[in-house]
Design a protein around this motif. Structure first.
Motif, mmCIF file in Angstrom:
data_model
loop_
_atom_site.group_PDB
_atom_site.id
_atom_site.type_symbol
_atom_site.label_atom_id
_atom_site.label_comp_id
_atom_site.label_asym_id
_atom_site.label_seq_id
_atom_site.Cartn_x
_atom_site.Cartn_y
_atom_site.Cartn_z
ATOM 1 N N PRO A 286 -9.984 2.334 -6.227
ATOM 2 C CA PRO A 286 -9.293 3.101 -7.281
ATOM 3 C C PRO A 286 -7.914 3.606 -6.839
ATOM 4 O O PRO A 286 -6.937 3.443 -7.554
ATOM 5 C CB PRO A 286 -10.251 4.256 -7.572
ATOM 6 C CG PRO A 286 -11.603 3.722 -7.200
ATOM 7 C CD PRO A 286 -11.336 2.851 -5.993
ATOM 8 N N SER A 287 -7.824 4.222 -5.670
ATOM 9 C CA SER A 287 -6.541 4.704 -5.155
ATOM 10 C C SER A 287 -6.615 4.810 -3.640
ATOM 11 O O SER A 287 -7.474 5.502 -3.096
ATOM 12 C CB SER A 287 -6.187 6.066 -5.746
ATOM 13 O OG SER A 287 -4.942 6.501 -5.227
ATOM 14 N N ILE A 288 -5.711 4.152 -2.979
ATOM 15 C CA ILE A 288 -5.764 4.025 -1.523
ATOM 16 C C ILE A 288 -5.653 5.368 -0.798
ATOM 17 O O ILE A 288 -6.077 5.497 0.338
ATOM 18 C CB ILE A 288 -4.698 3.014 -1.040
ATOM 19 C CG1 ILE A 288 -5.087 2.454 0.308
ATOM 20 C CG2 ILE A 288 -3.319 3.614 -1.069
ATOM 21 C CD1 ILE A 288 -4.473 1.124 0.626
ATOM 22 N N ASP A 289 -5.115 6.389 -1.478
ATOM 23 C CA ASP A 289 -4.921 7.699 -0.845
ATOM 24 C C ASP A 289 -6.142 8.611 -0.896
ATOM 25 O O ASP A 289 -6.040 9.779 -0.551
ATOM 26 C CB ASP A 289 -3.750 8.436 -1.503
ATOM 27 C CG ASP A 289 -2.414 8.021 -0.939
ATOM 28 O OD1 ASP A 289 -2.343 7.688 0.249
ATOM 29 O OD2 ASP A 289 -1.427 8.046 -1.697
ATOM 30 N N THR A 290 -7.287 8.117 -1.334
ATOM 31 C CA THR A 290 -8.468 8.970 -1.427
ATOM 32 C C THR A 290 -9.442 8.638 -0.291
ATOM 33 O O THR A 290 -9.366 7.565 0.313
ATOM 34 C CB THR A 290 -9.158 8.801 -2.788
ATOM 35 O OG1 THR A 290 -9.580 7.448 -2.924
ATOM 36 C CG2 THR A 290 -8.227 9.180 -3.936
ATOM 37 N N GLY A 291 -10.363 9.533 -0.032
ATOM 38 C CA GLY A 291 -11.243 9.426 1.134
ATOM 39 C C GLY A 291 -12.052 8.149 1.231
ATOM 40 O O GLY A 291 -12.029 7.466 2.255
ATOM 41 N N VAL A 292 -12.801 7.807 0.189
ATOM 42 C CA VAL A 292 -13.645 6.617 0.243
ATOM 43 C C VAL A 292 -12.781 5.358 0.269
ATOM 44 O O VAL A 292 -13.067 4.410 0.991
ATOM 45 C CB VAL A 292 -14.660 6.587 -0.927
ATOM 46 C CG1 VAL A 292 -15.481 5.308 -0.911
ATOM 47 C CG2 VAL A 292 -15.583 7.802 -0.850
ATOM 48 N N VAL B 6 -10.183 -15.875 7.438
ATOM 49 C CA VAL B 6 -10.508 -14.982 6.323
ATOM 50 C C VAL B 6 -9.357 -13.997 6.149
ATOM 51 O O VAL B 6 -8.932 -13.352 7.106
ATOM 52 C CB VAL B 6 -11.818 -14.193 6.580
ATOM 53 C CG1 VAL B 6 -12.075 -13.201 5.447
ATOM 54 C CG2 VAL B 6 -12.997 -15.139 6.753
ATOM 55 N N ASP B 7 -8.841 -13.924 4.938
ATOM 56 C CA ASP B 7 -7.834 -12.926 4.602
ATOM 57 C C ASP B 7 -8.500 -11.802 3.833
ATOM 58 O O ASP B 7 -9.389 -12.049 3.007
ATOM 59 C CB ASP B 7 -6.731 -13.526 3.727
ATOM 60 C CG ASP B 7 -5.757 -14.387 4.503
ATOM 61 O OD1 ASP B 7 -5.673 -14.236 5.743
ATOM 62 O OD2 ASP B 7 -5.067 -15.217 3.870
ATOM 63 N N VAL B 8 -8.075 -10.579 4.094
ATOM 64 C CA VAL B 8 -8.563 -9.426 3.350
ATOM 65 C C VAL B 8 -7.413 -8.895 2.502
ATOM 66 O O VAL B 8 -6.345 -8.562 3.026
ATOM 67 C CB VAL B 8 -9.106 -8.324 4.276
ATOM 68 C CG1 VAL B 8 -9.519 -7.103 3.461
ATOM 69 C CG2 VAL B 8 -10.278 -8.840 5.102
ATOM 70 N N LEU B 9 -7.651 -8.864 1.208
ATOM 71 C CA LEU B 9 -6.680 -8.341 0.256
ATOM 72 C C LEU B 9 -7.243 -7.056 -0.319
ATOM 73 O O LEU B 9 -8.372 -7.045 -0.829
ATOM 74 C CB LEU B 9 -6.448 -9.343 -0.882
ATOM 75 C CG LEU B 9 -6.163 -10.788 -0.487
ATOM 76 C CD1 LEU B 9 -6.081 -11.673 -1.723
ATOM 77 C CD2 LEU B 9 -4.906 -10.886 0.339
ATOM 78 N N THR B 10 -6.497 -5.979 -0.230
ATOM 79 C CA THR B 10 -6.897 -4.721 -0.850
ATOM 80 C C THR B 10 -6.064 -4.545 -2.102
ATOM 81 O O THR B 10 -4.834 -4.548 -2.046
ATOM 82 C CB THR B 10 -6.694 -3.532 0.111
ATOM 83 O OG1 THR B 10 -7.566 -3.705 1.227
ATOM 84 C CG2 THR B 10 -7.005 -2.211 -0.574
ATOM 85 N N VAL B 11 -6.752 -4.423 -3.230
ATOM 86 C CA VAL B 11 -6.085 -4.343 -4.528
ATOM 87 C C VAL B 11 -6.356 -2.979 -5.144
ATOM 88 O O VAL B 11 -7.496 -2.510 -5.162
ATOM 89 C CB VAL B 11 -6.595 -5.465 -5.466
ATOM 90 C CG1 VAL B 11 -5.947 -5.353 -6.836
ATOM 91 C CG2 VAL B 11 -6.339 -6.838 -4.857
ATOM 92 N N SER B 12 -5.295 -2.356 -5.647
ATOM 93 C CA SER B 12 -5.411 -1.099 -6.385
ATOM 94 C C SER B 12 -4.304 -1.052 -7.426
ATOM 95 O O SER B 12 -3.415 -1.912 -7.436
ATOM 96 C CB SER B 12 -5.310 0.112 -5.449
ATOM 97 O OG SER B 12 -3.977 0.290 -5.004
ATOM 98 N N ALA B 13 -4.342 -0.042 -8.273
ATOM 99 C CA ALA B 13 -3.280 0.154 -9.256
ATOM 100 C C ALA B 13 -2.205 1.093 -8.717
ATOM 101 O O ALA B 13 -1.291 1.477 -9.453
ATOM 102 C CB ALA B 13 -3.853 0.682 -10.573
ATOM 103 N N ASP B 14 -2.281 1.437 -7.443
ATOM 104 C CA ASP B 14 -1.242 2.261 -6.819
ATOM 105 C C ASP B 14 0.084 1.510 -6.843
ATOM 106 O O ASP B 14 0.116 0.271 -6.812
ATOM 107 C CB ASP B 14 -1.593 2.559 -5.358
ATOM 108 C CG ASP B 14 -2.810 3.436 -5.205
ATOM 109 O OD1 ASP B 14 -2.850 4.515 -5.814
ATOM 110 O OD2 ASP B 14 -3.726 3.031 -4.456
ATOM 111 N N LEU B 15 1.172 2.241 -6.832
ATOM 112 C CA LEU B 15 2.481 1.603 -6.724
ATOM 113 C C LEU B 15 2.600 0.909 -5.363
ATOM 114 O O LEU B 15 2.070 1.411 -4.361
ATOM 115 C CB LEU B 15 3.595 2.629 -6.875
ATOM 116 C CG LEU B 15 3.743 3.253 -8.263
ATOM 117 C CD1 LEU B 15 4.737 4.404 -8.212
ATOM 118 C CD2 LEU B 15 4.179 2.209 -9.273
#
Length: 166
Positions: free
Chosen positions: A53-59, A77-86
């Motif tokens: 949901p948002s990279i700046d939160t605890g979980v 293996v590539d790891v992509l982290t996707v969020s709606a953060d800017l």
């Protein structure tokens, strides 16, 4: 569609649910330098797509750090982290966290990942916590829509799925 809650309140997911065995849907995301990244740009390796949901939160922080650690141990293996953060917030977070084994991508502009993977939280314009594993030919080999958005995903199952897809 997956039943998901956020802080125990039911939320509405928009988009199309993805299932194991599907061809991975396309997307257009923004890299930290604002360049576009599509599914085709990532093809050729197994991918773990970690959605937060948002990279700046605890979980979300813990999830991103865990997949960063695991990525260092995985070959092809590539790891992509996707969020709606800017993209700027993602870049700042990664620099502060010192993470180098993952790539953060933003769905802020088009929300195409949200729509195509069924993870858009209508009420919050965030992405629902989820994990997708794609093989090198864009087949979906693992899907987890985390039922409570404040909970952790099943890291071990996702890692095993990535190893099996290699």
């Amino acid at each position: 569609m997956a039943h998901v809650t956020f802080k125990e309140n039911r939320i509405t997911l928009i988009g199309n649910e993805v299932k194991t065995g599907n061809k991975a849907p396309d997307f257009t995301l923004l890299a930290n330098d604002l360049s576009e990244v599509t599914l085709a740009d990532t093809t050729g390796k197994v991918r773990i797509i970690s959605v937060v949901p948002s990279i700046d939160t605890g979980v979300c922080d813990a999830q991103t750090r865990r997949f960063n650690e695991e990525a260092a141990k995985l070959e092809n293996v590539d790891v992509l982290t996707v969020s709606a953060d800017l993209p700027f917030a993602q870049s700042r977070w990664c620099a502060a966290a010192g993470l180098e084994n993952i790539k953060t991508l933003s769905d802020h502009r088009d929300f195409s990942f949200a729509q195509n993977y069924g993870v858009g939280i209508e009420e919050l314009r965030l992405l629902a916590r989820s994990v997708f594993v794609l093989d090198s030919k864009d087949n979906v080999t693992y899907v987890e829509y985390v039922s409570e958005a404040t909970n952790h995903p099943n890291y071990d199952a996702a890692i095993e799925a990535a190893k099996a897809a290699n």
